[in-house]
Design a protein around this motif. Structure first.
Motif, PDB file in Angstrom:
ATOM      1  N   ARG A 123     -94.204 107.304  16.297  1.00  0.00           N
ATOM      2  CA  ARG A 123     -93.508 106.970  17.547  1.00  0.00           C
ATOM      3  C   ARG A 123     -92.085 106.508  17.252  1.00  0.00           C
ATOM      4  O   ARG A 123     -91.144 106.904  17.942  1.00  0.00           O
ATOM      5  N   GLY A 130     -95.689 108.418  25.024  1.00  0.00           N
ATOM      6  CA  GLY A 130     -96.890 108.983  25.617  1.00  0.00           C
ATOM      7  C   GLY A 130     -96.555 109.662  26.928  1.00  0.00           C
ATOM      8  O   GLY A 130     -95.399 109.799  27.300  1.00  0.00           O
ATOM      9  N   THR A 131     -97.586 110.053  27.643  1.00  0.00           N
ATOM     10  CA  THR A 131     -97.364 110.811  28.875  1.00  0.00           C
ATOM     11  C   THR A 131     -97.554 109.985  30.132  1.00  0.00           C
ATOM     12  O   THR A 131     -97.435 110.505  31.228  1.00  0.00           O
ATOM     13  N   ALA A 146     -98.648 103.637  31.265  1.00  0.00           N
ATOM     14  CA  ALA A 146     -99.469 102.642  30.573  1.00  0.00           C
ATOM     15  C   ALA A 146     -99.218 102.611  29.071  1.00  0.00           C
ATOM     16  O   ALA A 146     -99.476 101.599  28.420  1.00  0.00           O
ATOM     17  N   THR A 147     -98.702 103.679  28.509  1.00  0.00           N
ATOM     18  CA  THR A 147     -98.517 103.729  27.058  1.00  0.00           C
ATOM     19  C   THR A 147     -97.144 103.233  26.602  1.00  0.00           C
ATOM     20  O   THR A 147     -96.922 103.063  25.414  1.00  0.00           O
ATOM     21  N   GLU A 186     -95.722 100.260  27.099  1.00  0.00           N
ATOM     22  CA  GLU A 186     -95.821  98.902  26.555  1.00  0.00           C
ATOM     23  C   GLU A 186     -96.359  98.904  25.132  1.00  0.00           C
ATOM     24  O   GLU A 186     -95.965  98.070  24.322  1.00  0.00           O
ATOM     25  N   ALA A 187     -97.257  99.836  24.833  1.00  0.00           N
ATOM     26  CA  ALA A 187     -97.823  99.904  23.486  1.00  0.00           C
ATOM     27  C   ALA A 187     -96.733 100.168  22.455  1.00  0.00           C
ATOM     28  O   ALA A 187     -96.767  99.612  21.358  1.00  0.00           O
ATOM     29  N   SER A 221     -99.433 106.702  16.473  1.00  0.00           N
ATOM     30  CA  SER A 221    -100.142 107.098  17.686  1.00  0.00           C
ATOM     31  C   SER A 221    -101.492 107.729  17.328  1.00  0.00           C
ATOM     32  O   SER A 221    -102.241 108.085  18.215  1.00  0.00           O
ATOM     33  N   PRO A 228    -109.459 104.306  23.400  1.00  0.00           N
ATOM     34  CA  PRO A 228    -108.048 104.061  23.699  1.00  0.00           C
ATOM     35  C   PRO A 228    -107.317 103.476  22.501  1.00  0.00           C
ATOM     36  O   PRO A 228    -107.908 102.825  21.640  1.00  0.00           O
ATOM     37  N   LEU A 229    -106.014 103.708  22.475  1.00  0.00           N
ATOM     38  CA  LEU A 229    -105.171 103.175  21.395  1.00  0.00           C
ATOM     39  C   LEU A 229    -105.022 101.677  21.525  1.00  0.00           C
ATOM     40  O   LEU A 229    -104.942 101.140  22.614  1.00  0.00           O
ATOM     41  N   PRO A 279    -102.800  98.479  21.459  1.00  0.00           N
ATOM     42  CA  PRO A 279    -101.352  98.237  21.620  1.00  0.00           C
ATOM     43  C   PRO A 279    -100.730  97.609  20.415  1.00  0.00           C
ATOM     44  O   PRO A 279    -101.318  97.018  19.593  1.00  0.00           O
TER      45      PRO A 279
END
Length: 160
Positions: free
Chosen positions: A74, A131-132, A135-136, A138-139, A148, A157-158, A160
């Motif tokens: 990322r 991400g798409t 919600a992602t 903030e991670a 990722s 789920p990943l 954070p």
């Protein structure tokens, strides 16, 4: 299906970085003096131009490998997105030739499409970064150097 999914994930990432690794990086290595000459369009000094090319080589090789391997992918994609934007602004200045409206084969129009392609590619790298979905985002900011895990098959789920 697992192997196919991993192959698709890898292929998508390869398509994103293919311009840089191997092609642009190899071109800079094989035609280093020409690359420095082109960089001199943005900075007057030869030392500065050489520095830009070396930085470019580092970004193109190391960050592309990060995106491909998933190691700090990322952050690597974020840097490549910035690199695409900076190179568009420095070397794809479609407004400078002054011939944009002269015809479909003008230098300004050619640079305009290259300018847009750079920013479109930056958008692809930002999808890897953030991400798409909302919600992602903030991670990434919580741990920008985290992977990722692009080749994980589990639907968990990943973190954070």
């Amino acid at each position: 299906m697992g192997t196919f999914s991993i192959l698709v994930a890898f292929s998508v990432r390869l398509l994103l970085v293919l311009l840089f690794l191997p092609f642009s990086a190899l071109d800079k290595i094989l035609n280093f003096q020409g690359a420095v000459g082109q960089a001199k369009e943005a900075v007057a000094s030869r030392r500065g131009a050489t520095g830009l090319i070396l930085i470019g080589l580092f970004v193109e090789i190391v960050m592309s490998l990060g995106v491909l391997t998933g190691i700090a992918d990322r952050a690597a994609a974020f840097i490549l997105a910035g690199y695409c934007g900076v190179t568009a602004l420095l070397w794809k200045q479609f407004w400078k030739p002054g011939d944009f409206w002269a015809g479909s084969d003008s230098r300004g129009r050619g640079l305009f499409w290259d300018f847009l392609k750079n920013f479109a590619l930056a958008g692809g790298f930002l999808l890897v970064t953030f991400g798409t979905g909302a919600a992602t985002v903030e991670a990434f900011f919580a741990d920008p150097l985290a992977s990722s895990h692009p080749y994980r098959l589990a639907d968990t789920p990943l973190r954070p």
